[in-house]
Structures are given as C-alpha cells and as structure tokens.
Motif scaffolding. Structure first.
Motif, PDB file in Angstrom:
ATOM      1  N   ASP A  34      -1.912  47.380  23.154  1.00  0.00           N
ATOM      2  CA  ASP A  34      -2.250  46.058  23.375  1.00  0.00           C
ATOM      3  C   ASP A  34      -3.849  45.781  23.318  1.00  0.00           C
ATOM      4  O   ASP A  34      -4.399  45.015  24.079  1.00  0.00           O
ATOM      5  N   GLU A  35      -4.550  46.951  22.985  1.00  0.00           N
ATOM      6  CA  GLU A  35      -5.944  46.647  22.741  1.00  0.00           C
ATOM      7  C   GLU A  35      -6.557  46.060  21.191  1.00  0.00           C
ATOM      8  O   GLU A  35      -5.848  46.297  20.198  1.00  0.00           O
ATOM      9  N   ILE A  36      -7.507  44.980  21.513  1.00  0.00           N
ATOM     10  CA  ILE A  36      -7.991  44.581  19.944  1.00  0.00           C
ATOM     11  C   ILE A  36      -9.178  45.784  19.549  1.00  0.00           C
ATOM     12  O   ILE A  36      -9.924  45.851  20.012  1.00  0.00           O
ATOM     13  N   VAL A  37      -8.592  46.245  18.499  1.00  0.00           N
ATOM     14  CA  VAL A  37      -9.332  47.532  17.993  1.00  0.00           C
ATOM     15  C   VAL A  37     -10.224  47.122  16.842  1.00  0.00           C
ATOM     16  O   VAL A  37     -11.261  47.595  16.658  1.00  0.00           O
ATOM     17  N   GLN A  38      -9.886  46.002  16.228  1.00  0.00           N
ATOM     18  CA  GLN A  38     -10.760  45.581  14.844  1.00  0.00           C
ATOM     19  C   GLN A  38     -10.841  43.986  14.938  1.00  0.00           C
ATOM     20  O   GLN A  38      -9.870  43.359  15.229  1.00  0.00           O
ATOM     21  N   MET A  39     -11.894  43.323  14.589  1.00  0.00           N
ATOM     22  CA  MET A  39     -12.002  41.946  14.416  1.00  0.00           C
ATOM     23  C   MET A  39     -13.095  41.665  13.365  1.00  0.00           C
ATOM     24  O   MET A  39     -13.974  42.306  13.279  1.00  0.00           O
ATOM     25  N   SER A  40     -12.709  40.754  12.624  1.00  0.00           N
ATOM     26  CA  SER A  40     -13.610  40.215  11.515  1.00  0.00           C
ATOM     27  C   SER A  40     -14.714  39.456  12.212  1.00  0.00           C
ATOM     28  O   SER A  40     -14.628  38.895  13.141  1.00  0.00           O
TER      29      SER A  40
END
Length: 377
Positions: A201-207
């Motif tokens: 449930d971790e946001i590991v990548q984002m644009s």
C-alpha cells in the motif's frame, strides 16, 4: 430523543439545505444541527460519486479532526472488503441508515472496519451510518461515532431519525457541489498523473505533477488526508482484480481548485507472479464525464436531462424536438424549467454553469473522438 428537538433539527436542516451554501459550510452547519438530536463523539462525512459510489472526499468533526494517519487503511477496508454496512452495500440494498450495534447484534467487532481500525485506533465502540440519497442517486454518507467501552449504543429511534434526513441532506450536497465556480481559467493540463502502489500500500512511483493532483483532492479545513479517494480506489481495484466486482473502479471528483478530475485504478500483474500492485491515473475530466453528474445535481427530470444533454451538444430547438418526438413548444417549456433549476437565463449561461468555465479557454478548439480537447500546439 425528544420529538420537539427532532422536529427543530429537521426544520433547520431544510433551511440550510436550500440556502445555496458551499459544501464546507453546509456540512459544518448540518453536523452541528444533527448532533443536537443524536449526540456523538466524532463525525466523518464522505462525499460519493453517485455513479460509482466511490469516495470523493472526507470531512471530519469532533475528536476525529486532524486524525488522518489511518485514512488509507479506512479506504482499503471500506472498498476492499465485503461488508453489509459499507456505504455501497447500504445504497444497493435501499438502506438509508444503520447502527452497528444493532446490525452486529451487539458485537461491533464482527465488522472488519470496527475490529481492525475504529476500536483499536480510536476507541469508537459504536457507529451509526447514514447515506444521502435523492431519488435513485446517492451523493454522500455520514458516520457518527461514540467512544468508550461503556458508551451508549445508537438506538433504533436515533437510527430511524437519521434515515429521515437522507433526502434533505442529499439536496444540500447537490446544491453545494454546484456552488463554487472556477474563479480563474484552468491551464491546459500536461497529461495524466500516474501513481504505482505496491502490495504493501505504498506509493512507490509517481509521474511529474502527481503531487499537485493529489493535493487538489483536499476538502477544506475539515478535510481528511488528500489520498483518501486514491486509497478507496486501490481497495476497489483489488476487489476487481479478485473478481469480486465487474468493472474497474473509476471516480469523478471536483478538486479544491474547482477543476473536475477523473481517477482510474487498475490492478497490475507481473511476470514473477506478484499480485496486489495497482496503477492509479489522475487526469482532467473530459466534457462528457462532467455533464451527467452536473445535470443530475440540478435535479432535472428524465426528459429535462435528455433536453439538457442535447443543448450542451449545441443542438437547435427544432432538432431537439424532432429527435425526442416533441413539439417545439414542449421543448421550450423544458428549457424554461432547466434554466430555472440551473439558475441561468440562456443556453450560453447553461453551458458556462455546467462546465464552471473549466474549458473556457478552449471552447473553440476541436475535440478528439474521446471527448477531450486537442492539446495546444
């Protein structure tokens, strides 16, 4: 609950719901009024997309205000598990209000939401839930909590009273959703924001630009965490990936900036067999995304919706009449009613009202086949 108090609260809510308040002011007035009849320790108000019943916003009152560290877990539990007191299940089964103590026969820990989050984290030992339903559409939900192992459970009279408020509160939400107009023309977006969420449930990548899009999901001074809608989508996407639902989750939400956004979530699969990862996209809504929800918020009849849809497509009155097998006079009558409900005087004003000037700088640009504006050169 004294009947006089209940009647006064109903009258107060009716006034507030028809006062044309923005959502922040409307909910602040509403929860203060309801609390006079149904005492509580905390309240959480959920905005819902009436099409998907997914969370668009969360506002907190009482001892929940500022307690945002477990919001992601709430979204995963609410939308990732099957539970009869989830807002979407209440809506599907025509239940406007429910008390957890009654629904679980005095065993609130039978609810995953209570057992894994509300009791151990906040010491809330009972919850009453109310959905805000107007006709066939649900615009929000409210949770009322009482804290402490010896707290008095919400009784049948209180739950029944809450149910009587459903339609009035839904009207206030519809009005509040339309209240704020975009003050400044919105810049043409550079493209969708993309988030990758891992199995933990971790946001590991984002644009690039994703954090700005996330920040736009906050809902005023009483807002819960900005990621609330995102984690609700993640929970729903995992249910979809398990085959527990038929459609990938999709959400329309009006951001703090006033811009309408669409958020999609889809489960990912990997070559090594890993499961649980989810991709989330956040992008500016296309005109066809906005029209249905705004037209519903005006409270139009089915025939008025048909006429309004064609007006927004630029169809002339005589052609609307021919397409709907009506006389031109009947179409004009429908238009008068539409203008009255939307608070406008002309077709041009209606278009501006529906789109909140979100697309004003680009209204003369052509659309792609999908309904999006062509990018600027």
């Amino acid at each position: 609950m004294p009947s006089l108090t209940a009647e006064r609260v109903r009258r107060d809510l009716d006034v507030v719901a028809h006062a044309g308040l923005g959502l922040d002011d409307f909910f602040a007035e509403a929860v203060e009024s309801i609390s006079r009849a149904v005492p509580n320790d905390a309240i959480c108000v959920a905005g819902l997309d009436p099409s998907s019943l997914l969370l668009t916003s969360a506002r907190k009152y009482g001892c929940l205000l500022g307690q945002d560290h477990k919001d992601a877990q709430w979204g995963l539990l609410e939308y990732g598990r099957d539970e009869e007191t989830a807002f979407r299940e209440m809506a599907a089964h025509g239940v406007d209000a429910v008390g957890l103590h009654v629904a679980t026969r005095g065993e609130p820990r039978a609810s995953d939401r209570m057992n894994e989050l509300m009791i151990p984290e906040y010491a809330f030992h009972d919850e009453a839930r109310l959905i805000l339903r107007d006709g066939g559409h649900v615009w929000g939900g409210i949770s009322f909590f009482r804290a402490g192992t010896g707290c008095r459970p919400f009784d049948d009279d209180e739950v029944e009273f809450l149910g009587t408020l459903s339609r009035t509160l839904a009207h206030g939400v519809r009005s509040g959703l339309l209240c704020t107009v975009v003050a400044e023309p919105q810049a043409t977006p550079t493209g969708p924001a993309v988030l990758i969420v891992d199995r933990n449930d971790e946001i590991v990548q984002m644009s690039a630009g994703s954090q700005d899009r996330i920040d736009d999901l906050t809902a005023g001074a009483n807002s819960g965490a900005a990621v609330n809608p995102i984690y609700s989508l993640i929970g729903a996407a995992r249910r979809y990936g398990r085959g527990d639902s038929q459609l990938p989750p999709r959400l329309r939400v009006r951001g703090r900036s006033g811009m309408w956004l669409v958020i999609n979530a889809s489960p990912l699969s990997s070559s090594d067999g890993r499961v649980g990862e989810v991709v989330v996209t956040i992008e500016e809504a296309r005109p066809p995304d906005i029209v249905p929800i705004v037209v519903e918020a005006f409270g139009l009849t089915a025939r008025e919706r048909d006429v309004a849809q064609m007006v927004l497509q630029g169809v002339a009155t005589k052609d609307i009449a021919a397409a709907l097998h009506l006389s031109a006079y009947t179409v004009q009558d429908h238009l008068k009613s539409i203008f009255d409900k939307a608070g406008v005087r002309s077709r041009r004003d209606l278009i501006a009202r529906v789109y909140f000037d979100q697309y004003a700088p680009r209204l003369n640009q052509p659309l792609t086949p999908s309904g999006s504006f062509l990018p600027e050169q």
